[in-house]
Design a protein around this motif. Sequence first.
Motif, PDB file in Angstrom:
ATOM      1  N   ILE A   1       0.826  -1.199   0.000  1.00  0.00           N
ATOM      2  CA  ILE A   1       0.000   0.000   0.000  1.00  0.00           C
ATOM      3  C   ILE A   1       0.870   1.263   0.000  1.00  0.00           C
ATOM      4  O   ILE A   1       2.051   1.224   0.345  1.00  0.00           O
ATOM      5  CB  ILE A   1      -0.937   0.035   1.226  1.00  0.00           C
TER       6      ILE A   1
ATOM      7  N   LEU B   1      -3.189   6.174   3.333  1.00  0.00           N
ATOM      8  CA  LEU B   1      -3.766   5.473   4.482  1.00  0.00           C
ATOM      9  C   LEU B   1      -4.014   6.453   5.624  1.00  0.00           C
ATOM     10  O   LEU B   1      -3.096   7.154   6.056  1.00  0.00           O
ATOM     11  CB  LEU B   1      -2.829   4.363   4.940  1.00  0.00           C
TER      12      LEU B   1
ATOM     13  N   TYR C   1      -8.587   3.986   3.258  1.00  0.00           N
ATOM     14  CA  TYR C   1      -7.537   3.879   2.257  1.00  0.00           C
ATOM     15  C   TYR C   1      -8.159   4.158   0.889  1.00  0.00           C
ATOM     16  O   TYR C   1      -9.071   3.447   0.463  1.00  0.00           O
ATOM     17  CB  TYR C   1      -6.903   2.488   2.275  1.00  0.00           C
TER      18      TYR C   1
ATOM     19  N   ILE D   1      -7.355  -1.582  10.049  1.00  0.00           N
ATOM     20  CA  ILE D   1      -5.893  -1.568   9.968  1.00  0.00           C
ATOM     21  C   ILE D   1      -5.331  -2.343  11.163  1.00  0.00           C
ATOM     22  O   ILE D   1      -5.488  -1.939  12.313  1.00  0.00           O
ATOM     23  CB  ILE D   1      -5.338  -0.136   9.971  1.00  0.00           C
TER      24      ILE D   1
ATOM     25  N   CYS E   1       1.502  -3.189   4.488  1.00  0.00           N
ATOM     26  CA  CYS E   1       2.736  -2.402   4.525  1.00  0.00           C
ATOM     27  C   CYS E   1       3.798  -3.277   5.179  1.00  0.00           C
ATOM     28  O   CYS E   1       3.608  -3.742   6.311  1.00  0.00           O
ATOM     29  CB  CYS E   1       2.544  -1.116   5.315  1.00  0.00           C
TER      30      CYS E   1
ATOM     31  N   TYR F   1       1.705  -3.367   8.682  1.00  0.00           N
ATOM     32  CA  TYR F   1       0.253  -3.202   8.702  1.00  0.00           C
ATOM     33  C   TYR F   1      -0.390  -4.222   7.759  1.00  0.00           C
ATOM     34  O   TYR F   1       0.167  -4.547   6.704  1.00  0.00           O
ATOM     35  CB  TYR F   1      -0.178  -1.810   8.215  1.00  0.00           C
TER      36      TYR F   1
ATOM     37  N   ILE G   1      -4.201  -4.399   5.943  1.00  0.00           N
ATOM     38  CA  ILE G   1      -5.411  -3.604   5.736  1.00  0.00           C
ATOM     39  C   ILE G   1      -6.480  -4.495   5.107  1.00  0.00           C
ATOM     40  O   ILE G   1      -6.242  -5.139   4.080  1.00  0.00           O
ATOM     41  CB  ILE G   1      -5.132  -2.381   4.831  1.00  0.00           C
TER      42      ILE G   1
END
Length: 340
Positions: free
Chosen positions: A255, A260, A279, A286, A324, A331, A333
Amino acid sequence: YNEVLARLRASGGAEISPAFQDALWAHFHRLPARYALDVNTERAEDVVTHQRLLEEARDPARRPALSVRVVQVSRIIDGDMDDSCDHEMDMVASSHLPNQMVHPPPAFGSSSNLEALALEANESDVGSTNNDDDNSVHLVSRPMHEIAFASTDKPKLLSQLTCLLGELGLDIQEAHAFSTIDGYSLDVFVVTGWRLVGTKQLKEKIMEKFRSVEAQACTVSSASSPSLEGLQGGESRPTSTSVQIPSDGADVWEIDLKLLKFGNKVASGSNGDLYRGSYCIQDVAIKVVRPERISADMYRDFAQEVYIMRKVRHRNVVQFIGACTRQPNLYIITGRSQWG
């Protein structure tokens, strides 16, 4: 705890020892309060089963501890009564329920989702408690399977289990997931899609599939990715600044952090936190791994969770949006449909 204990005593079984009472007390207190609120205390034996599974899960040779049984969701209906009379009708007809139930109910009761599924049952699944006139009361039922897992609590576990059940052709109707305070998990699924006479075979297939998934996870973890090679040597941190997720080139999942946006925190776990957010203007959830909890094992678990979630597409599993992988920001998502 008191209600379950009272029902176990009333069942007329063996004498309940002080040690068992202490173990039952500990069982409730190692699980979140939501477990005590949701579990069907009228089925005290189910609580004992959950306790047994979590104890078995302490032994690595017995993980995952697994229970599979046929359950039945029922709903009493009367075509001439409107919704406002449902409660009164249930009270009147409840005396007929035990005679009509062939299988026990799920451990966590029958939600509106499962009751709606029961209403879709075939005519052969409908039992009438009174056929004397047009105002007869009917019990509509739908047998299903309940699958309970207990194992060590890992970030990738729930994704593994939902994917596993889907690959076996099972349709998840409801799921309840609980994490204990000492690092274990209890996951209970109500599913359709398996013949009722094959409960033993279903359990064997689940265990066979689970072992296969575990073997694949080990293969992925030991792949020759530069950032994962050093993890086998016991290093606390990888040598690369990014977690390298195995990729088949089918999609792009990294991402853009600039797009975000974080909202308020909605939950916390032993290794991370869950936030509301957005996002690219889409509402998302998240999942954030705490930097202080990052280790070699955590990197492997994170990589495997992303790898599995990218492959899962099911209406009962939240949609994977991206991840991420650039430390210290780890992260995951997902879509936020589970919050409405």
